[in-house]
Write a protein that holds these residues in place. Sequence first.
Motif, mmCIF file in Angstrom:
data_model
loop_
_atom_site.group_PDB
_atom_site.id
_atom_site.type_symbol
_atom_site.label_atom_id
_atom_site.label_comp_id
_atom_site.label_asym_id
_atom_site.label_seq_id
_atom_site.Cartn_x
_atom_site.Cartn_y
_atom_site.Cartn_z
ATOM 1 N N GLU A 29 0.937 -1.120 -0.036
ATOM 2 C CA GLU A 29 0.083 0.065 -0.133
ATOM 3 C C GLU A 29 0.895 1.071 0.038
ATOM 4 O O GLU A 29 1.641 1.608 1.055
ATOM 5 C CB GLU A 29 -0.826 0.044 1.493
ATOM 6 C CG GLU A 29 -1.819 1.021 1.253
ATOM 7 C CD GLU A 29 -2.808 1.167 2.433
ATOM 8 O OE1 GLU A 29 -3.724 0.720 2.326
ATOM 9 O OE2 GLU A 29 -2.213 1.248 3.608
ATOM 10 N N SER A 30 0.917 1.761 -0.976
ATOM 11 C CA SER A 30 1.646 3.315 -1.275
ATOM 12 C C SER A 30 0.872 4.284 -0.995
ATOM 13 O O SER A 30 -0.287 4.525 -1.790
ATOM 14 C CB SER A 30 2.188 3.168 -2.388
ATOM 15 O OG SER A 30 2.588 4.732 -2.903
ATOM 16 N N HIS A 31 1.166 5.206 -0.109
ATOM 17 C CA HIS A 31 0.613 6.280 0.420
ATOM 18 C C HIS A 31 0.602 7.171 -0.764
ATOM 19 O O HIS A 31 -0.659 8.001 -1.071
ATOM 20 C CB HIS A 31 1.032 6.963 1.691
ATOM 21 C CG HIS A 31 0.756 6.024 2.893
ATOM 22 N ND1 HIS A 31 0.731 6.381 4.480
ATOM 23 C CD2 HIS A 31 0.647 4.893 3.242
ATOM 24 C CE1 HIS A 31 0.661 5.570 4.965
ATOM 25 N NE2 HIS A 31 0.282 4.524 4.509
ATOM 26 N N TYR A 32 1.601 7.483 -1.310
ATOM 27 C CA TYR A 32 1.640 8.375 -2.607
ATOM 28 C C TYR A 32 0.696 7.956 -3.552
ATOM 29 O O TYR A 32 -0.096 8.826 -4.243
ATOM 30 C CB TYR A 32 3.262 8.426 -2.954
ATOM 31 C CG TYR A 32 3.316 8.968 -4.535
ATOM 32 C CD1 TYR A 32 3.143 10.339 -4.739
ATOM 33 C CD2 TYR A 32 3.523 8.478 -5.613
ATOM 34 C CE1 TYR A 32 3.147 10.978 -5.990
ATOM 35 C CE2 TYR A 32 3.459 8.804 -6.844
ATOM 36 C CZ TYR A 32 3.508 10.135 -7.021
ATOM 37 O OH TYR A 32 3.646 10.729 -8.229
ATOM 38 N N LEU A 33 0.848 6.653 -4.146
ATOM 39 C CA LEU A 33 -0.162 6.156 -5.107
ATOM 40 C C LEU A 33 -1.511 6.379 -4.777
ATOM 41 O O LEU A 33 -2.447 6.495 -5.507
ATOM 42 C CB LEU A 33 0.418 4.728 -5.561
ATOM 43 C CG LEU A 33 1.670 4.708 -6.292
ATOM 44 C CD1 LEU A 33 1.926 3.243 -6.575
ATOM 45 C CD2 LEU A 33 1.661 5.576 -7.423
ATOM 46 N N GLU A 34 -2.000 6.090 -3.465
ATOM 47 C CA GLU A 34 -3.103 6.419 -3.107
ATOM 48 C C GLU A 34 -3.748 7.677 -3.011
ATOM 49 O O GLU A 34 -5.000 8.001 -3.024
ATOM 50 C CB GLU A 34 -3.253 5.695 -1.555
ATOM 51 C CG GLU A 34 -3.169 4.314 -1.265
ATOM 52 C CD GLU A 34 -4.349 3.317 -1.688
ATOM 53 O OE1 GLU A 34 -5.418 4.000 -1.951
ATOM 54 O OE2 GLU A 34 -4.019 2.439 -1.926
ATOM 55 N N GLY A 35 -2.883 8.666 -3.262
ATOM 56 C CA GLY A 35 -3.163 9.914 -3.419
ATOM 57 C C GLY A 35 -2.645 11.069 -2.396
ATOM 58 O O GLY A 35 -3.361 12.472 -2.515
ATOM 59 N N MET A 36 -1.771 10.712 -1.682
ATOM 60 C CA MET A 36 -1.052 11.716 -0.642
ATOM 61 C C MET A 36 0.063 12.290 -1.363
ATOM 62 O O MET A 36 1.184 12.106 -1.381
ATOM 63 C CB MET A 36 -0.846 10.976 0.683
ATOM 64 C CG MET A 36 -1.616 10.117 1.449
ATOM 65 S SD MET A 36 -1.112 9.628 2.937
ATOM 66 C CE MET A 36 -1.055 11.410 3.687
ATOM 67 N N ARG A 37 -0.537 13.407 -2.044
ATOM 68 C CA ARG A 37 0.332 14.397 -2.756
ATOM 69 C C ARG A 37 -0.398 15.524 -3.033
ATOM 70 O O ARG A 37 -1.692 15.737 -3.109
ATOM 71 C CB ARG A 37 0.840 13.637 -4.020
ATOM 72 C CG ARG A 37 -0.317 13.184 -5.020
ATOM 73 C CD ARG A 37 -0.294 11.903 -5.969
ATOM 74 N NE ARG A 37 -1.153 11.799 -6.736
ATOM 75 C CZ ARG A 37 -1.537 10.657 -7.137
ATOM 76 N NH1 ARG A 37 -0.763 9.471 -7.005
ATOM 77 N NH2 ARG A 37 -2.674 10.522 -7.931
ATOM 78 N N ALA A 38 0.333 16.871 -3.065
ATOM 79 C CA ALA A 38 -0.291 17.983 -3.443
ATOM 80 C C ALA A 38 0.937 18.782 -4.118
ATOM 81 O O ALA A 38 1.969 18.848 -3.835
ATOM 82 C CB ALA A 38 -0.753 18.760 -2.098
ATOM 83 N N GLU A 39 0.296 19.874 -4.800
ATOM 84 C CA GLU A 39 1.272 20.802 -5.528
ATOM 85 C C GLU A 39 1.506 22.109 -4.650
ATOM 86 O O GLU A 39 0.373 22.334 -4.124
ATOM 87 C CB GLU A 39 0.888 21.065 -6.761
ATOM 88 C CG GLU A 39 0.881 20.260 -7.679
ATOM 89 C CD GLU A 39 0.574 20.530 -9.289
ATOM 90 O OE1 GLU A 39 1.054 21.606 -9.844
ATOM 91 O OE2 GLU A 39 0.084 19.838 -10.100
ATOM 92 N N PHE A 40 2.637 22.527 -4.598
ATOM 93 C CA PHE A 40 3.066 23.762 -3.837
ATOM 94 C C PHE A 40 3.910 24.603 -4.781
ATOM 95 O O PHE A 40 4.905 24.279 -5.213
ATOM 96 C CB PHE A 40 3.614 23.309 -2.458
ATOM 97 C CG PHE A 40 3.598 24.522 -1.628
ATOM 98 C CD1 PHE A 40 2.543 24.910 -1.032
ATOM 99 C CD2 PHE A 40 4.953 25.035 -1.147
ATOM 100 C CE1 PHE A 40 2.570 25.683 0.114
ATOM 101 C CE2 PHE A 40 5.021 25.906 -0.268
ATOM 102 C CZ PHE A 40 3.905 26.467 0.563
ATOM 103 N N THR A 41 3.581 26.010 -4.692
ATOM 104 C CA THR A 41 4.530 27.090 -5.486
ATOM 105 C C THR A 41 4.774 28.003 -4.699
ATOM 106 O O THR A 41 4.288 28.581 -3.806
ATOM 107 C CB THR A 41 3.423 27.393 -6.790
ATOM 108 O OG1 THR A 41 3.018 26.403 -7.567
ATOM 109 C CG2 THR A 41 4.388 28.357 -7.410
ATOM 110 N N VAL A 42 6.087 28.309 -4.812
ATOM 111 C CA VAL A 42 6.809 29.270 -4.033
ATOM 112 C C VAL A 42 7.192 30.471 -5.166
ATOM 113 O O VAL A 42 7.935 30.148 -6.171
ATOM 114 C CB VAL A 42 8.365 28.907 -3.409
ATOM 115 C CG1 VAL A 42 8.856 29.953 -2.833
ATOM 116 C CG2 VAL A 42 7.735 27.806 -2.366
#
Length: 258
Positions: free
Chosen positions: A170-183
Amino acid sequence: MTFVTESILNRRWMFALLAAVAALALLLSACDGDDDEAEEAMEAEEASEADEATLGVVFPRPTGSTEVRVSLAEWAVEPAVNVVDEGEIYFLVDNLGPADPHEFVIIRSDLPIDQLPVDDTGFVPEDAIDVVAEIEPYLPGSSASIALNLPAGRYLLICNIVELEEGEWESHYLEGMRAEFTVQAAGEDASEAEDAEAGIVNPKPEGATEVRVSLAEWTVAPAVSTVQSGDIDFLVDNLGPADPPEVVVVRPDAHSEE
């Protein structure tokens, strides 16, 4: 006599050759075993990260830093804001669980958010990406923090934990735990909101379908989500309470039809 001697020599060569082949086979088998053991050890190490998680640790926010609150949960990474000015940024990260330990990994990348390289378990190899910093796995119901200076650029915020669940990874990243962030560079695009004025309501065109939309921090809520094609009049209320928003109507499938 010569024939007998040659026959004996041939047999000895044959036995020697067979012995060499057998030794080579054993060596290759041992190498395969070592590779399997190394792979199993690596997978066990990845799986044990979550098992060793402790309560998160929150450090005081540095003076003058920009605070960004982030929520981690199954299965989402949700920063309170997605764009900040460059400089010292203080991430205060809440693990809302409800069940799993999570980690917070900051990556600098121009790759699509769902196309980071992964291994067979769904783990993102950290030597294949630009990891800026991370908070090690910590338990649900606790918070952790990290402060760092980030230059302008595009970043991804992910949880990179993988766990064995009922014999499957079970991959937390593949399950959807990701977000874009811009500086962004300091002051970039800041004037657009500062120049905002009171909204203007134009008369509804005759025969048009009216769709009332409410804007607020941080939602866009249309009164209806489906209408018939034709002339549509959007009447948009800014409920604030603080920020001037804008409305952008985008057709996601426009490129696929061209």
